[in-house]
Design a protein around this motif. Structure first.
Motif, PDB file in Angstrom:
ATOM      1  N   ARG A 161       2.785 -43.487 -16.849  1.00  0.00           N
ATOM      2  CA  ARG A 161       3.528 -44.072 -17.523  1.00  0.00           C
ATOM      3  C   ARG A 161       3.939 -45.688 -17.030  1.00  0.00           C
ATOM      4  O   ARG A 161       4.246 -45.809 -15.829  1.00  0.00           O
ATOM      5  CB  ARG A 161       4.959 -43.267 -17.691  1.00  0.00           C
ATOM      6  CG  ARG A 161       5.912 -43.920 -18.673  1.00  0.00           C
ATOM      7  CD  ARG A 161       7.146 -43.292 -18.825  1.00  0.00           C
ATOM      8  NE  ARG A 161       8.048 -43.627 -17.658  1.00  0.00           N
ATOM      9  CZ  ARG A 161       9.025 -42.718 -17.337  1.00  0.00           C
ATOM     10  NH1 ARG A 161       9.562 -41.815 -17.887  1.00  0.00           N
ATOM     11  NH2 ARG A 161       9.903 -43.242 -16.295  1.00  0.00           N
ATOM     12  N   ARG A 217       6.736 -37.321 -30.485  1.00  0.00           N
ATOM     13  CA  ARG A 217       7.591 -37.051 -29.490  1.00  0.00           C
ATOM     14  C   ARG A 217       8.241 -35.951 -29.417  1.00  0.00           C
ATOM     15  O   ARG A 217       8.788 -35.212 -28.540  1.00  0.00           O
ATOM     16  CB  ARG A 217       8.584 -38.222 -29.282  1.00  0.00           C
ATOM     17  CG  ARG A 217       7.871 -39.769 -28.887  1.00  0.00           C
ATOM     18  CD  ARG A 217       9.041 -40.797 -28.776  1.00  0.00           C
ATOM     19  NE  ARG A 217       8.364 -42.051 -28.190  1.00  0.00           N
ATOM     20  CZ  ARG A 217       9.111 -43.117 -28.146  1.00  0.00           C
ATOM     21  NH1 ARG A 217      10.385 -43.143 -28.805  1.00  0.00           N
ATOM     22  NH2 ARG A 217       8.583 -44.091 -27.640  1.00  0.00           N
ATOM     23  N   LYS A 218       8.777 -35.376 -30.683  1.00  0.00           N
ATOM     24  CA  LYS A 218       9.531 -34.350 -30.774  1.00  0.00           C
ATOM     25  C   LYS A 218       9.068 -33.183 -29.954  1.00  0.00           C
ATOM     26  O   LYS A 218       7.834 -32.457 -30.430  1.00  0.00           O
ATOM     27  CB  LYS A 218       9.827 -33.949 -32.286  1.00  0.00           C
ATOM     28  CG  LYS A 218      10.790 -32.886 -32.641  1.00  0.00           C
ATOM     29  CD  LYS A 218      11.026 -32.628 -34.030  1.00  0.00           C
ATOM     30  CE  LYS A 218      12.302 -31.762 -34.194  1.00  0.00           C
ATOM     31  NZ  LYS A 218      12.448 -31.358 -35.492  1.00  0.00           N
ATOM     32  N   ARG A 263      -1.149 -35.461 -29.442  1.00  0.00           N
ATOM     33  CA  ARG A 263       0.113 -36.162 -30.058  1.00  0.00           C
ATOM     34  C   ARG A 263       0.227 -37.114 -28.886  1.00  0.00           C
ATOM     35  O   ARG A 263       0.510 -38.364 -29.160  1.00  0.00           O
ATOM     36  CB  ARG A 263       1.164 -35.129 -30.200  1.00  0.00           C
ATOM     37  CG  ARG A 263       1.222 -34.615 -31.554  1.00  0.00           C
ATOM     38  CD  ARG A 263       2.770 -33.927 -31.632  1.00  0.00           C
ATOM     39  NE  ARG A 263       3.212 -32.950 -30.886  1.00  0.00           N
ATOM     40  CZ  ARG A 263       4.446 -32.617 -30.616  1.00  0.00           C
ATOM     41  NH1 ARG A 263       5.509 -33.476 -30.951  1.00  0.00           N
ATOM     42  NH2 ARG A 263       4.418 -31.385 -29.958  1.00  0.00           N
ATOM     43  N   GLN A 264      -0.029 -36.766 -27.520  1.00  0.00           N
ATOM     44  CA  GLN A 264       0.320 -37.634 -26.384  1.00  0.00           C
ATOM     45  C   GLN A 264      -0.583 -38.640 -26.421  1.00  0.00           C
ATOM     46  O   GLN A 264      -0.468 -39.753 -26.198  1.00  0.00           O
ATOM     47  CB  GLN A 264       0.114 -36.713 -25.129  1.00  0.00           C
ATOM     48  CG  GLN A 264       0.204 -37.762 -23.746  1.00  0.00           C
ATOM     49  CD  GLN A 264       1.499 -38.271 -23.773  1.00  0.00           C
ATOM     50  OE1 GLN A 264       2.550 -37.606 -23.187  1.00  0.00           O
ATOM     51  NE2 GLN A 264       1.532 -39.521 -23.783  1.00  0.00           N
ATOM     52  N   ASP A 320       3.354 -44.528 -22.307  1.00  0.00           N
ATOM     53  CA  ASP A 320       2.464 -44.343 -21.354  1.00  0.00           C
ATOM     54  C   ASP A 320       1.134 -45.007 -21.671  1.00  0.00           C
ATOM     55  O   ASP A 320       0.682 -45.423 -22.711  1.00  0.00           O
ATOM     56  CB  ASP A 320       2.040 -42.869 -22.086  1.00  0.00           C
ATOM     57  CG  ASP A 320       2.970 -41.817 -21.549  1.00  0.00           C
ATOM     58  OD1 ASP A 320       3.585 -42.046 -20.151  1.00  0.00           O
ATOM     59  OD2 ASP A 320       3.360 -40.805 -22.190  1.00  0.00           O
ATOM     60  N   LEU A 327       0.171 -41.561 -28.568  1.00  0.00           N
ATOM     61  CA  LEU A 327       1.560 -42.348 -28.219  1.00  0.00           C
ATOM     62  C   LEU A 327       1.062 -43.398 -27.136  1.00  0.00           C
ATOM     63  O   LEU A 327       1.744 -44.252 -26.942  1.00  0.00           O
ATOM     64  CB  LEU A 327       2.428 -41.259 -27.594  1.00  0.00           C
ATOM     65  CG  LEU A 327       3.275 -40.687 -28.571  1.00  0.00           C
ATOM     66  CD1 LEU A 327       4.248 -39.518 -27.881  1.00  0.00           C
ATOM     67  CD2 LEU A 327       4.243 -41.453 -29.245  1.00  0.00           C
ATOM     68  N   LEU A 364       7.467 -32.485 -27.406  1.00  0.00           N
ATOM     69  CA  LEU A 364       6.100 -32.649 -26.800  1.00  0.00           C
ATOM     70  C   LEU A 364       6.199 -32.095 -25.455  1.00  0.00           C
ATOM     71  O   LEU A 364       7.216 -32.364 -24.547  1.00  0.00           O
ATOM     72  CB  LEU A 364       6.041 -34.244 -26.653  1.00  0.00           C
ATOM     73  CG  LEU A 364       4.537 -34.827 -26.343  1.00  0.00           C
ATOM     74  CD1 LEU A 364       3.518 -34.082 -27.153  1.00  0.00           C
ATOM     75  CD2 LEU A 364       4.582 -36.072 -26.080  1.00  0.00           C
ATOM     76  N   ILE A 370       6.306 -41.957 -34.735  1.00  0.00           N
ATOM     77  CA  ILE A 370       6.472 -41.815 -33.366  1.00  0.00           C
ATOM     78  C   ILE A 370       7.562 -40.771 -33.090  1.00  0.00           C
ATOM     79  O   ILE A 370       7.352 -40.135 -32.085  1.00  0.00           O
ATOM     80  CB  ILE A 370       6.918 -43.315 -32.910  1.00  0.00           C
ATOM     81  CG1 ILE A 370       5.926 -44.454 -33.010  1.00  0.00           C
ATOM     82  CG2 ILE A 370       7.396 -43.304 -31.422  1.00  0.00           C
ATOM     83  CD1 ILE A 370       4.668 -43.969 -32.189  1.00  0.00           C
ATOM     84  N   LYS A 371       8.461 -40.621 -33.833  1.00  0.00           N
ATOM     85  CA  LYS A 371       9.752 -39.726 -33.615  1.00  0.00           C
ATOM     86  C   LYS A 371       9.071 -38.434 -33.743  1.00  0.00           C
ATOM     87  O   LYS A 371       9.265 -37.482 -32.645  1.00  0.00           O
ATOM     88  CB  LYS A 371      10.731 -39.777 -34.541  1.00  0.00           C
ATOM     89  CG  LYS A 371      11.732 -40.920 -34.317  1.00  0.00           C
ATOM     90  CD  LYS A 371      12.761 -40.856 -35.605  1.00  0.00           C
ATOM     91  CE  LYS A 371      13.569 -42.276 -35.456  1.00  0.00           C
ATOM     92  NZ  LYS A 371      14.909 -42.036 -36.506  1.00  0.00           N
ATOM     93  N   ASP A 379      -0.252 -31.038 -28.456  1.00  0.00           N
ATOM     94  CA  ASP A 379       0.168 -31.560 -27.690  1.00  0.00           C
ATOM     95  C   ASP A 379      -0.404 -32.585 -27.017  1.00  0.00           C
ATOM     96  O   ASP A 379       0.020 -33.893 -27.034  1.00  0.00           O
ATOM     97  CB  ASP A 379       1.101 -30.709 -26.617  1.00  0.00           C
ATOM     98  CG  ASP A 379       2.243 -30.133 -26.961  1.00  0.00           C
ATOM     99  OD1 ASP A 379       2.969 -30.431 -28.039  1.00  0.00           O
ATOM    100  OD2 ASP A 379       2.644 -29.053 -26.160  1.00  0.00           O
TER     101      ASP A 379
END
Length: 427
Positions: free
Chosen positions: A162, A109-110, A29-30, A143, A33, A112, A105-106, A26
């Motif tokens: 954010r 975010r899934k 992935r963050q 973010d 983004l 997350l 990107i999808k 997680d």
């Protein structure tokens, strides 16, 4: 009907709800983004400002300033009518159309940080123009920062900032709102129990009389212009009370329009549909009824399950209390241009906050006469729960205070986003 369990904290349902963990995947992935700005598809409770919802928002914050609440009074000010308290802008939003995110990107975010508790721990605001009745607010966000830190409250935590750019229907930047969010593991927080020893506050008649005396002495500067040349470093901003906090306070804040995005707490068939959409957000209570995890702000049992001794406020409530305090001091002709706040401790049911502040600097910059102030919230346990700084543009005699100019790059970016929105709206 199934029988309720005496101790819901020992149920399988409860254990499952608090069993989610912050994973390295997680976090990775963050990080990927960061910097990706997207149009906000959320429809807030309020999409367009009106005289009524501005008044209701103000009253939900305990703010009776006639500049926000009385159209007849506001018509006689420099603004020519009601304007909204600045931080209300953060909870007004109409879906902005834009190009869909890429498949990458999808995927990032899934789900997350699924099942991880999030709370607001502070924010930074830059204001560029008022929100008036009739203004529809759109936004795009992403973010900017992500940091992993150890936490006394919950073990490992993730801290994210954010950035939300708030734009009106004319494509004008109204404000930029940077939200500091802390993500924590519910199970770890419950086990650590950092705040478990805190007892609910109780009050004698004498205690309540002392709080009422603070309320009675509060002053709305209003039409009595506060001029830049009259302000001296070291001046006090006065004292304001907020509380003792009750569930009624939280209900009134929700009634003003806060708390419906992104989880959409709803009723009846809408709640049924929402449970299908985000099942992990619903956790059975001691009666076996699925209810929103958000209820830690009014349900002491659920608050205790994730490591707090009782229910507590939204951090955004205190941020709006801060704006109330600053605007009361600034008066109708003063403009709050910048606010930074840090929420240091929880505000539990029964707690009372006392807000104080002082002038710490004066400067002239880009044609503005700015006063810099510091403020803090202290509760009845003498704990500092919020620390804040702000800049306020005040008029000089013969010269009105003005909002700052929107940085050129930001104005161009917002105009592009809104142009794409209108283009897609026609198709």
């Amino acid at each position: 009907m199934a029988e309720s369990k005496n101790d819901i904290l020992e149920s399988d349902e409860w254990k499952k709800a608090v069993d989610y963990t912050i994973t390295d995947e997680d976090i990775e992935r963050q990080m990927k983004l960061l910097g990706h700005m997207s149009p906000s598809k959320h429809r807030e409770y309020n999409q367009t400002a009106t005289i009524d919802n501005i008044r209701n928002w103000s009253h939900g914050c305990g703010d009776d300033n006639p500049l926000f609440c009385d159209p007849d009074y506001a018509a006689g000010t420099r603004w020519g009518g009601v304007i909204a308290p600045g931080m209300m802008i953060g909870s007004v939003n109409s879906p902005m159309k834009g190009d869909p995110p890429s498949e990458e990107i999808k995927a990032l975010r899934k789900s997350l940080f699924r099942g991880i508790h999030v709370f607001v721990s502070g924010s930074t605001w830059d204001f560029y123009r008022p929100m008036r009745p009739g203004d529809t607010i759109y936004s795009y966000n992403g973010d900017e920062t992500c940091e992993v830190k150890p936490s006394e409250f919950s073990g490992r935590s993730v801290i994210c900032t954010r950035k939300d750019v708030k734009v009106n229907q004319r494509g004008e930047v109204v404000a930029v709102y940077r939200i500091l969010r802390i993500l924590t593991e519910r199970k770890t927080a419950a086990k650590k129990g950092k705040y478990a020893a805190i007892e609910p506050a109780t009050y004698t008649d004498e205690d309540m009389a002392a709080i009422d005396a603070v309320y009675a002495a509060e002053v709305v500067r209003g039409a009595q212009t506060r001029y830049f040349e009259d302000v001296v470093v070291g001046d006090t901003l006065g004292k304001m009370a907020k509380g003792p906090l009750t569930v009624t306070d939280v209900i009134c804040f929700h009634s003003g329009g806060y708390g419906f995005v992104p989880y959409a707490p709803t009723v009846g068939r809408l709640a049924h549909k929402n449970r299908q959409r985000i099942a992990p957000f619903y956790v059975k209570n001691e009666q076996g009824i699925p209810d929103v995890a958000q209820r830690l702000h009014w349900d002491p049992k659920w608050a205790q399950a994730i490591g707090n001794p009782m229910a507590y406020d939204y951090g955004v409530m205190r941020e709006n209390y801060l704006f109330h305090y600053l605007q009361d001091w600034a008066g109708d002709d003063g403009i709050i241009t910048h606010v930074h706040d840090e929420i240091r401790k929880f505000n539990y049911m029964g707690d009372t906050q006392f807000i104080t502040g002082e002038v710490v600097g004066k400067r002239e910059e880009n044609g503005q006469c700015l006063v810099d102030v510091m403020a803090q919230f202290v509760n009845q346990r003498d704990e500092v729960t919020v620390k804040a700084t702000a800049s306020i543009a005040l008029p000089r005699r013969g010269r009105m205070a003005m909002y700052p100019e929107v940085p050129a790059g930001l104005a161009e970016e917002a105009a592009r986003m809104m142009a794409r929105h209108w283009e897609l709206s026609k198709t």
